[in-house]
Every structure is written in structure tokens, then in C-alpha cells.
Design a protein around this motif. Sequence first.
Motif, PDB file in Angstrom:
ATOM      1  N   PHE A   1      79.116 106.853  80.156  1.00  0.00           N
ATOM      2  CA  PHE A   1      79.531 105.959  79.084  1.00  0.00           C
ATOM      3  C   PHE A   1      81.046 106.079  78.945  1.00  0.00           C
ATOM      4  CE2 PHE A   1      75.200 107.181  78.196  1.00  0.00           C
ATOM      5  CZ  PHE A   1      74.606 106.104  77.546  1.00  0.00           C
ATOM      6  N   GLU A   2      81.768 104.981  79.164  1.00  0.00           N
ATOM      7  CA  GLU A   2      83.226 104.978  79.002  1.00  0.00           C
ATOM      8  C   GLU A   2      83.584 104.080  77.826  1.00  0.00           C
ATOM      9  OE1 GLU A   2      85.808 104.710  82.397  1.00  0.00           O
ATOM     10  OE2 GLU A   2      84.120 105.172  83.735  1.00  0.00           O
ATOM     11  N   PHE A   3      84.514 104.578  76.983  1.00  0.00           N
ATOM     12  CA  PHE A   3      84.901 103.829  75.793  1.00  0.00           C
ATOM     13  C   PHE A   3      86.261 104.323  75.303  1.00  0.00           C
ATOM     14  CE2 PHE A   3      82.016 107.318  74.844  1.00  0.00           C
ATOM     15  CZ  PHE A   3      82.715 108.082  73.921  1.00  0.00           C
ATOM     16  N   PRO A   4      86.981 103.488  74.544  1.00  0.00           N
ATOM     17  CA  PRO A   4      88.265 103.918  73.994  1.00  0.00           C
ATOM     18  C   PRO A   4      88.060 105.049  72.986  1.00  0.00           C
ATOM     19  CG  PRO A   4      88.021 101.523  73.858  1.00  0.00           C
ATOM     20  CD  PRO A   4      86.692 102.083  74.253  1.00  0.00           C
ATOM     21  N   ALA A   5      88.912 106.061  73.067  1.00  0.00           N
ATOM     22  CA  ALA A   5      88.810 107.218  72.173  1.00  0.00           C
ATOM     23  C   ALA A   5      88.882 106.785  70.707  1.00  0.00           C
ATOM     24  CB  ALA A   5      89.925 108.207  72.477  1.00  0.00           C
ATOM     25  N   GLY A   6      87.974 107.325  69.905  1.00  0.00           N
ATOM     26  CA  GLY A   6      87.971 107.070  68.475  1.00  0.00           C
ATOM     27  C   GLY A   6      87.335 105.752  68.055  1.00  0.00           C
ATOM     28  N   ARG A   7      87.005 104.881  69.014  1.00  0.00           N
ATOM     29  CA  ARG A   7      86.448 103.576  68.644  1.00  0.00           C
ATOM     30  C   ARG A   7      84.940 103.520  68.822  1.00  0.00           C
ATOM     31  NH1 ARG A   7      89.600  98.738  70.912  1.00  0.00           N
ATOM     32  NH2 ARG A   7      88.264  97.758  69.379  1.00  0.00           N
ATOM     33  N   HIS A   8      84.385 104.405  69.645  1.00  0.00           N
ATOM     34  CA  HIS A   8      82.947 104.434  69.898  1.00  0.00           C
ATOM     35  C   HIS A   8      82.517 105.883  70.115  1.00  0.00           C
ATOM     36  CE1 HIS A   8      83.057 100.090  70.369  1.00  0.00           C
ATOM     37  NE2 HIS A   8      84.072 100.250  71.211  1.00  0.00           N
ATOM     38  N   ASP A   9      81.198 106.087  70.219  1.00  0.00           N
ATOM     39  CA  ASP A   9      80.629 107.383  70.551  1.00  0.00           C
ATOM     40  C   ASP A   9      79.274 107.152  71.190  1.00  0.00           C
ATOM     41  OD1 ASP A   9      78.855 106.765  68.468  1.00  0.00           O
ATOM     42  OD2 ASP A   9      79.747 108.175  67.062  1.00  0.00           O
ATOM     43  N   VAL A  10      78.606 108.224  71.574  1.00  0.00           N
ATOM     44  CA  VAL A  10      77.266 108.125  72.146  1.00  0.00           C
ATOM     45  C   VAL A  10      76.386 109.142  71.432  1.00  0.00           C
ATOM     46  CG1 VAL A  10      75.844 108.325  74.214  1.00  0.00           C
ATOM     47  CG2 VAL A  10      78.198 107.480  74.403  1.00  0.00           C
ATOM     48  N   ALA A  11      75.268 108.665  70.904  1.00  0.00           N
ATOM     49  CA  ALA A  11      74.297 109.559  70.281  1.00  0.00           C
ATOM     50  C   ALA A  11      72.969 109.399  71.011  1.00  0.00           C
ATOM     51  CB  ALA A  11      74.120 109.227  68.806  1.00  0.00           C
ATOM     52  N   ILE A  12      72.366 110.530  71.373  1.00  0.00           N
ATOM     53  CA  ILE A  12      71.011 110.528  71.919  1.00  0.00           C
ATOM     54  C   ILE A  12      70.083 110.606  70.717  1.00  0.00           C
ATOM     55  CG2 ILE A  12      69.342 111.731  73.381  1.00  0.00           C
ATOM     56  CD1 ILE A  12      71.739 112.930  74.909  1.00  0.00           C
ATOM     57  N   VAL A  13      69.144 109.664  70.629  1.00  0.00           N
ATOM     58  CA  VAL A  13      68.298 109.562  69.444  1.00  0.00           C
ATOM     59  C   VAL A  13      66.831 109.382  69.833  1.00  0.00           C
ATOM     60  CG1 VAL A  13      70.151 108.605  68.004  1.00  0.00           C
ATOM     61  CG2 VAL A  13      68.666 107.058  69.293  1.00  0.00           C
TER      62      VAL A  13
END
Length: 198
Positions: free
Chosen positions: A58-70
Amino acid sequence: MAGVFKTVTFMVLVFAAVVFAEDYDVGDDTEWTRPADPEFYNTWAASKTFRVGDELEFEFPAGRHDVAIVTKDAYENCDKEKPISHMTMSPVKIMLNTTGPRYYICTVGDHCRFGQKLAIDVVAATGGATTPTTPGTTPGTGGTTPTTPGTTPTTPGAGTTTPTGSSGTTTPPAGSAASSLGGVTFLVAFVSAAVALF
């Protein structure tokens, strides 16, 4: 003699599983972001078969997104209160190490409600389904190992965190001629050598 044959066969199967593992850039060129189409990530995943040994990135701009396993329920309801694991530093690399459904969301703002979520079903490395499958009804929360510095599993037993080092390292893209043919050539040579022993 039979013991040697079984050992060689086992080694070939293990090697084949490693050689043919895929690295998936989630969303491809779109990466991990709030999509214009709420079904974007479902459509992206529908054309793929995820197997044990594959890796999601998962690639994303720092501070704008995240990844949660749910869990499945948290995925369906975009419930971000108690994720199994929560990673904030891009890129997030997750090794798929067991079969079953897996669920990922972005916990920033209303991103999940606008479609920044991914559900996949992981099949066995060898055999198993030959076409993409839809995640089942049993919540599958284990079986993923975050491999990005700064990741923090929030539930005991949810996985382990292993720093991967510099993001500046490069490897041949999954499915490229160099990685696929090199692995196949080595596998053929290995099997030929093993057969020559008999």
C-alpha cells in the motif's frame, strides 16, 4: 532412495511456491487513496488471485492515509475504532501467510465510506482456486504480517512487525521476464539435477 525422492519433491514444491509469489501494488497506478469510484478496489481485486506467499504493498502520501487490518464487520461498517493492526508509514507491505478472507480500510476521515477499503480472499500457494474468489463469510483477521517500519499490531497475536530496511532497494517487477524465467530456469535445472541422482 524413497526418502531422498520425498525430500527433493518437497524442496521443489517449496521453491516453486516462493518463485511464483506475486507482489501486488494495491490500486496499481492509483495507489492507496480515496477513489473516485467507491467500487474501485473491489474491481481492482476481482481480476486477481491472491495466494499464500504473495505480498500487498500500500503506497500513499505520508499523513494523508493509513492502512488498518480489520474484521469483516469492521470492514462492512467502516468501523475504525479497534483495528487488528494499524500502519501509518508508507509504503505498508503485508505478507499474506495463511488462507482466508482479509479486510483492509483507511481510517482517515470518511475515506473508508467513500471506498478506500479492500477485501480479498487468500488461497493456498499451490493448487486451490484458479480464478479470483470473493471473501467468505468468516472474518479472517490473522494471516497477514505487516513488514513496514513503524507498524504496530494493536491486538495480541495479530501479526508481527519486521522492519524491511530502505525503501530505495529495487527488485524486478512481479511477473517480469527476468524474475519468472530466471526462477523457472533454476527450477528446471534443480529438478534435472535431482532426477540425475536417481
